[in-house]
Design an enzyme around this catalytic site. Structure first.
Site, PDB file in Angstrom:
ATOM      1  CG  ASP A   1       5.881  -3.173  12.009  1.00 52.13           C
ATOM      2  OD1 ASP A   1       5.724  -2.114  12.644  1.00 52.13           O
ATOM      3  OD2 ASP A   1       4.988  -3.655  11.300  1.00 52.13           O
TER       4      ASP A   1
ATOM      5  CD  GLU B   1      -1.985  -3.247   9.319  1.00 54.01           C
ATOM      6  OE1 GLU B   1      -1.519  -2.189   9.790  1.00 54.01           O
ATOM      7  OE2 GLU B   1      -2.603  -3.291   8.230  1.00 54.01           O
TER       8      GLU B   1
ATOM      9  NE  ARG C   1      -0.682  -0.076   4.989  1.00 55.52           N
ATOM     10  CZ  ARG C   1      -1.173  -0.629   6.089  1.00 55.52           C
ATOM     11  NH1 ARG C   1      -2.280  -1.347   6.025  1.00 55.52           N
ATOM     12  NH2 ARG C   1      -0.565  -0.472   7.251  1.00 55.52           N
TER      13      ARG C   1
ATOM     14  CD  GLU D   1       2.048   2.222   6.735  1.00 47.62           C
ATOM     15  OE1 GLU D   1       2.379   2.411   7.906  1.00 47.62           O
ATOM     16  OE2 GLU D   1       1.007   1.644   6.394  1.00 47.62           O
TER      17      GLU D   1
END
Length: 545
Positions: free
Chosen positions: A133, A395, A124, A126
């Site tokens: 993470d 996610e 996406r 991003e």
């Protein structure tokens, strides 16, 4: 995607990319937000033309073709994996096909997000080097691939983007504002320590020490009586379980508790780093600071019986993993965690609690509860996405609902490796490969598989350490428990076998007393503990009922 196609001059072809199809089988791209994920090509009209993009990449499972006037076959297209060149050094498999698929999903999530920087997602608008993470995932990454150079390079970027006051941006490179989030910025300390532990090279600690120290000193400056308040930039236990039930508001762990816990943990790791680097004054100073934070944590967030103010799985996992509970209350804290798991029957943790929970449960003897979390197939669980056809880690625990509908498209990546942190537990407890607490680079190996009682019949893992290949392969068959162990040259291993006495065990059919390489043996607590030298061993004992 590469294609080889013919077209007349000025004809065009459009390729669109998506992770999933909706429940009607339609192309779904709403979760890509503003990312177009589109390649447009105009033909020159000169025979077969070869094309692939050179200035972008796409995270996808599905491709849609439009605008092309000719015939198309699958042979006209080649899907290419684009990733940083990190060597695979870990292997895990077991008798459960869903768990094996989970392991493959973990590896694909790593492969598609280790691209120059450790990104959160590849699809996406991003694709950022989110610190939280990789903080969560780095132990798992270091088991599966040789990540030393990749993460060392990224950590130098972190140092370069670190603020003058020592705070750390939410993502590296820092292309937007925001910094200082607990569990995210702590990557400055945790990731170099994990890399050192995996590969045993002090260079990364020497290089990153100023950065590590600057982050802890920043926290120290902002602490009030050794406690860290929520600074407004904290994300908390991101994406923890939040059901729509009136009598349960969700597994919400107070952000100040989380921030103080990570302050303590980073401080302890910094003290250990100073010790490794023979900076004894710093080591003493930061160990003392850690003890003060620990006392403040206990006073502020813990009752005299060991109940935490946030009575959540994440709170207990943090307190136990980071050694924040007094020795006298660790057992009751672990029991509270296990009872919480039994009560829900599933995991409730988010990005910060998930990497720790199964490790903590197993450390304190609650393997049944840990395996309950692993084998659960309904939402929320690691295997629920697998049953829904996932090929990478999601996610959200519920990226796709059981009825085929999607989570809110504003934030719903289907390739986000953070929850893949369970991979560390697969290696260390299911297969049983870890190392002694005073070891780095697997100089002192521990082989201690913890099989479940009902489902798994075998598990195998190998890990190519800096000393050579380590193997642990156990199997339950024909009334026997067998364990194959490979210990590389210049190392020793402590092996735990499920047997009551030493005479219950054979190695390649021989009594242990007649086997070269057995340095020490003792029976303790229903297990036989062996100290062995390098070599290959095949142990066998009767299955205990």
């Amino acid at each position: 995607m590469e294609f080889n196609l013919k077209g007349s001059k000025n004809d065009s072809i459009c390729l669109n990319f998506a992770e999933v199809l909706d429940k009607e089988g339609n192309f779904y791209t709403k979760n890509l937000r503003t990312a177009k994920a589109e390649d447009n090509y105009i033909f020159k009209g000169e025979g077969v033309e070869k094309y692939e993009p050179h200035f972008t990449f796409h995270g996808f499972r599905y491709m849609k073709i439009s605008g092309y006037k000719g015939e198309i076959t699958l042979d006209d297209f080649i899907g290419k994996v684009v990733t940083s060149d990190v060597a695979t050094i870990g292997y895990f498999t077991c008798s459960d096909t869903l768990v094996n698929r989970l392991q493959e999903n973990i590896k694909w999530g790593l492969r598609s997000n280790f691209l120059d920087v450790p990104t959160d997602c590849p699809q996406r608008d991003e694709r950022l080097g989110w610190t939280g993470d990789i903080q969560a995932f780095s132990p798992t990454a270091c088991f599966n691939v040789h990540a030393a150079t990749f993460l060392s390079k990224w950590l130098k970027d972190l140092s370069a983007d670190q603020l003058e006051n020592g705070s750390v941006p939410h993502f590296i490179p820092a292309v937007k504002t925001g910094h200082g989030a607990a569990g995210w910025a702590d990557a400055a300390v945790i990731v170099p320590w994990e890399v050192y532990m995996a590969y045993g090279d002090k260079t990364i600690l020497e290089t990153q020490y100023p950065s590590m120290k600057a982050w802890v000193d920043f926290l120290k400056q902002g602490a009030n009586e050794y406690l860290i308040a929520d600074n407004g930039d904290n994300f908390g236990d991101w994406l923890a379980y939040a059901p729509a039930l009136r009598d349960y508001p969700g597994a919400t762990t107070d952000k100040d508790l989380i921030a103080t816990a990570f302050f303590a943990y980073s401080t302890r790791l910094l003290a250990q780093t100073a010790n490794v680097l023979d900076k004894q004054d710093d080591a003493k100073s930061y160990f003392d600071l850690y003890e003060n934070i620990k006392k403040a944590f206990q006073k502020e967030y813990m009752t005299p019986t060991g109940r935490l103010s946030s009575n959540t799985q994440t709170a207990y996992a943090l307190a136990l993993a980071f050694e924040l509970m007094p020795d006298s209350l660790k057992a009751s804290g672990a029991e509270r965690l296990a009872e919480n798991v039994r009560s829900f029957g599933h995991i409730t943790t988010g990005f910060l609690g998930t990497p720790l929970i199964n490790n903590v449960l197993s450390r304190y003897g609650y393997n049944e509860e840990a395996y309950t979390l692993l084998f659960r197939k309904k939402y929320p669980s690691w295997l629920y996405p697998v049953t829904m056809g996932a090929t990478t880690i999601w996610e959200h625990w519920d990226g796709i609902n059981p009825d085929g509908s999607f989570h809110t498209p504003g934030m719903n990546s289907f390739n986000h490796y953070a929850y893949g942190a369970i991979g560390h537990w697969l290696y260390t407890h299911v297969a049983g490969i870890s190392q002694a607490s005073n070891s780095a680079g697997y100089k002192k190996i521990v082989i201690n598989p913890v099989p479940d009682k009902k489902i798994l019949q075998y598990a195998e893992a190998s890990y190519h350490s800096v000393y050579g290949e380590i193997v642990s392969h156990w199997e339950k068959k024909d009334g026997f428990f067998t364990l194959k162990v490979v210990v590389p040259t210049n190392t020793t291993a402590t092996v735990y076998l499920p047997a009551r006495t030493i005479t219950d065990i054979t190695e390649t059919g021989k009594p242990l007393g007649k086997v070269d390489g057995i340095l020490k043996s003792e029976a303790l607590g229903g297990k036989v503990i062996l100290e062995i030298g390098s070599g290959e061993y095949n142990f066998s004992t009767l299955l205990q009922q």
